[in-house]
Motif scaffolding. Structure first.
Motif, PDB file in Angstrom:
ATOM      1  N   PRO A 119      -1.748   7.597  -3.737  1.00 25.86           N
ATOM      2  CA  PRO A 119      -1.118   8.671  -4.509  1.00 25.86           C
ATOM      3  C   PRO A 119       0.127   9.217  -3.809  1.00 25.86           C
ATOM      4  CG  PRO A 119      -3.009   9.521  -3.326  1.00 25.86           C
ATOM      5  CD  PRO A 119      -3.009   8.038  -3.103  1.00 25.86           C
ATOM      6  N   LEU A 120       1.027   9.772  -4.615  1.00 24.10           N
ATOM      7  CA  LEU A 120       2.224  10.432  -4.112  1.00 24.10           C
ATOM      8  C   LEU A 120       1.978  11.938  -4.123  1.00 24.10           C
ATOM      9  CD1 LEU A 120       4.803   8.336  -6.152  1.00 24.10           C
ATOM     10  CD2 LEU A 120       4.535   8.261  -3.667  1.00 24.10           C
ATOM     11  N   HIS A 121       2.175  12.578  -2.965  1.00 21.76           N
ATOM     12  CA  HIS A 121       1.899  14.007  -2.825  1.00 21.76           C
ATOM     13  C   HIS A 121       3.211  14.789  -2.795  1.00 21.76           C
ATOM     14  CE1 HIS A 121      -2.311  13.145  -2.011  1.00 21.76           C
ATOM     15  NE2 HIS A 121      -1.928  12.267  -1.101  1.00 21.76           N
ATOM     16  N   LEU A 122       3.307  15.795  -3.624  1.00 18.01           N
ATOM     17  CA  LEU A 122       4.520  16.603  -3.713  1.00 18.01           C
ATOM     18  C   LEU A 122       4.676  17.486  -2.480  1.00 18.01           C
ATOM     19  CD1 LEU A 122       6.916  17.641  -5.478  1.00 18.01           C
ATOM     20  CD2 LEU A 122       5.332  19.391  -6.335  1.00 18.01           C
ATOM     21  N   ASP A 123       5.877  17.480  -1.908  1.00 20.00           N
ATOM     22  CA  ASP A 123       6.229  18.382  -0.808  1.00 20.00           C
ATOM     23  C   ASP A 123       7.499  19.115  -1.222  1.00 20.00           C
ATOM     24  OD1 ASP A 123       6.174  19.586   1.760  1.00 20.00           O
ATOM     25  OD2 ASP A 123       7.639  18.128   2.483  1.00 20.00           O
ATOM     26  N   ILE A 124       7.358  20.351  -1.641  1.00 22.92           N
ATOM     27  CA  ILE A 124       8.495  21.128  -2.127  1.00 22.92           C
ATOM     28  C   ILE A 124       8.486  22.475  -1.426  1.00 22.92           C
ATOM     29  CG2 ILE A 124       7.118  21.841  -4.150  1.00 22.92           C
ATOM     30  CD1 ILE A 124       9.754  22.075  -5.695  1.00 22.92           C
ATOM     31  N   ARG A 125       9.591  22.769  -0.729  1.00 20.92           N
ATOM     32  CA  ARG A 125       9.710  23.995   0.056  1.00 20.92           C
ATOM     33  C   ARG A 125      11.137  24.506  -0.017  1.00 20.92           C
ATOM     34  NH1 ARG A 125       8.653  21.559   5.527  1.00 20.92           N
ATOM     35  NH2 ARG A 125       9.207  19.674   4.397  1.00 20.92           N
ATOM     36  N   LYS A 128      14.609  22.806   1.826  1.00 18.65           N
ATOM     37  CA  LYS A 128      14.321  21.411   2.144  1.00 18.65           C
ATOM     38  C   LYS A 128      14.448  20.565   0.878  1.00 18.65           C
ATOM     39  CE  LYS A 128      12.801  21.688   6.519  1.00 18.65           C
ATOM     40  NZ  LYS A 128      13.265  20.859   7.643  1.00 18.65           N
ATOM     41  N   PRO A 129      14.895  19.301   1.005  1.00 19.32           N
ATOM     42  CA  PRO A 129      14.900  18.428  -0.173  1.00 19.32           C
ATOM     43  C   PRO A 129      13.477  18.204  -0.682  1.00 19.32           C
ATOM     44  CG  PRO A 129      16.181  17.472   1.635  1.00 19.32           C
ATOM     45  CD  PRO A 129      15.430  18.630   2.203  1.00 19.32           C
ATOM     46  N   THR A 130      13.313  18.205  -1.982  1.00 16.70           N
ATOM     47  CA  THR A 130      12.006  17.877  -2.558  1.00 16.70           C
ATOM     48  C   THR A 130      11.693  16.417  -2.267  1.00 16.70           C
ATOM     49  OG1 THR A 130      12.252  19.510  -4.309  1.00 16.70           O
ATOM     50  CG2 THR A 130      10.707  17.714  -4.717  1.00 16.70           C
ATOM     51  N   ARG A 131      10.453  16.136  -1.897  1.00 10.57           N
ATOM     52  CA  ARG A 131      10.075  14.759  -1.589  1.00 10.57           C
ATOM     53  C   ARG A 131       8.630  14.508  -1.996  1.00 10.57           C
ATOM     54  NH1 ARG A 131       9.417  14.895   5.093  1.00 10.57           N
ATOM     55  NH2 ARG A 131       7.965  16.661   5.135  1.00 10.57           N
ATOM     56  N   LEU A 132       8.295  13.233  -2.127  1.00  6.85           N
ATOM     57  CA  LEU A 132       6.930  12.789  -2.369  1.00  6.85           C
ATOM     58  C   LEU A 132       6.469  12.031  -1.133  1.00  6.85           C
ATOM     59  CD1 LEU A 132       7.304  11.420  -6.028  1.00  6.85           C
ATOM     60  CD2 LEU A 132       6.749  13.750  -5.292  1.00  6.85           C
ATOM     61  N   LEU A 133       5.256  12.311  -0.680  1.00  3.55           N
ATOM     62  CA  LEU A 133       4.738  11.714   0.549  1.00  3.55           C
ATOM     63  C   LEU A 133       3.543  10.817   0.245  1.00  3.55           C
ATOM     64  CD1 LEU A 133       4.766  14.906   2.822  1.00  3.55           C
ATOM     65  CD2 LEU A 133       6.591  13.220   2.517  1.00  3.55           C
ATOM     66  N   ALA A 134       3.463   9.707   0.973  1.00  2.00           N
ATOM     67  CA  ALA A 134       2.340   8.785   0.797  1.00  2.00           C
ATOM     68  C   ALA A 134       2.184   7.949   2.057  1.00  2.00           C
ATOM     69  CB  ALA A 134       2.559   7.880  -0.411  1.00  2.00           C
ATOM     70  N   CYS A 135       1.083   7.228   2.129  1.00  4.75           N
ATOM     71  CA  CYS A 135       0.832   6.332   3.256  1.00  4.75           C
ATOM     72  C   CYS A 135      -0.059   5.200   2.765  1.00  4.75           C
ATOM     73  CB  CYS A 135       0.164   7.095   4.398  1.00  4.75           C
ATOM     74  SG  CYS A 135      -0.113   6.110   5.897  1.00  4.75           S
ATOM     75  N   VAL A 136       0.284   3.963   3.138  1.00  2.66           N
ATOM     76  CA  VAL A 136      -0.527   2.808   2.758  1.00  2.66           C
ATOM     77  C   VAL A 136      -0.773   1.936   3.986  1.00  2.66           C
ATOM     78  CG1 VAL A 136       0.231   2.753   0.363  1.00  2.66           C
ATOM     79  CG2 VAL A 136       1.510   1.463   2.075  1.00  2.66           C
ATOM     80  N   ALA A 137      -1.921   1.279   4.008  1.00  3.60           N
ATOM     81  CA  ALA A 137      -2.270   0.363   5.095  1.00  3.60           C
ATOM     82  C   ALA A 137      -2.068  -1.074   4.623  1.00  3.60           C
ATOM     83  CB  ALA A 137      -3.717   0.584   5.522  1.00  3.60           C
TER      84      ALA A 137
END
Length: 206
Positions: A119-125, A128-137
């Motif tokens: 999933p893509l997690h919203l990071d908005i503050r 700061k630029p709005t971004r989507l965060l994720a991690c995959v193995a």
């Protein structure tokens, strides 16, 4: 509400700070060349632009602009930490984002595996630029392609409603935000930051 108590109460904040650093202590991001193969080192966040300058290619999930990525050698297990940076919507108001997928290539350059980044997690503050965060193995990887699935271009990213936020930043400037629900269309070009972490066991690093 103090920043520390907000982090302790929010598992997503703890995850974000563990993988991507705390505000004011985030790792330096390097800029990849705008064209050609991107050579990624370990533990080195790299900003990659995906657009028409590198053409397009047909992949299992549809034709897409793409960037080819190479690691220094084949790694048995890695975690890829992903930041999708929101940009201005080229077809309207507000922001738009790139929905990334990673294709793992074999030695002949053929796709061996595809990994949708979610999933893509919203990071908005504020500030700061709005971004989507994720991690995959990923496993047994040396060559990758960063692209987008064709089906995503008819859809949008939609966040859950985020709670109100009250906190001070590192300069002791106090700010507050209202609860917000965000919708951003997916587009065929974008800005993505990738960081590759070598891990000892399958599935670690995220």
């Amino acid at each position: 509400m103090a920043v520390g108590s907000a982090s302790a109460a929010n598992p997503l904040t703890i995850w974000k700070e563990r993988l991507f650093g705390r505000d004011g202590a985030e790792p330096l991001v390097h800029d990849a060349p705008d064209e050609g193969v991107v050579v990624l080192g370990l533990n080195r966040p790299e900003r990659i632009h995906v657009d028409a300058r590198n053409g397009s290619r047909k992949f299992p999930k549809g034709e897409s602009h793409f960037r080819e990525i190479e690691l220094g050698r084949e790694y048995e297990h890695v975690a890829v930490r992903v930041q999708v940076i929101a940009t201005g919507n080229p077809k309207g108001r507000g922001n738009a984002v790139y929905k990334p997928i990673l294709y793992v290539l074999d030695d002949d350059g053929k796709v061996r595996e595809d990994k949708l980044i979610e999933p893509l997690h919203l990071d908005i503050r504020p500030f700061k630029p709005t971004r989507l965060l994720a991690c995959v193995a990923l496993d047994k990887v040396r060559r990758l392609v960063l692209a987008t699935p064709n089906a995503a271009l008819k859809k949008s990213f939609q966040s859950d409603s985020r709670s109100k936020l009250k906190a001070s930043n590192k300069s002791a400037f106090y700010y507050s935000t209202d609860a917000v629900k965000v919708q951003m269309p997916f587009i065929d070009s974008g800005e993505v930051v990738l960081e590759v972490i070598n891990t000892t066991r399958k599935g670690e690093g995220c």
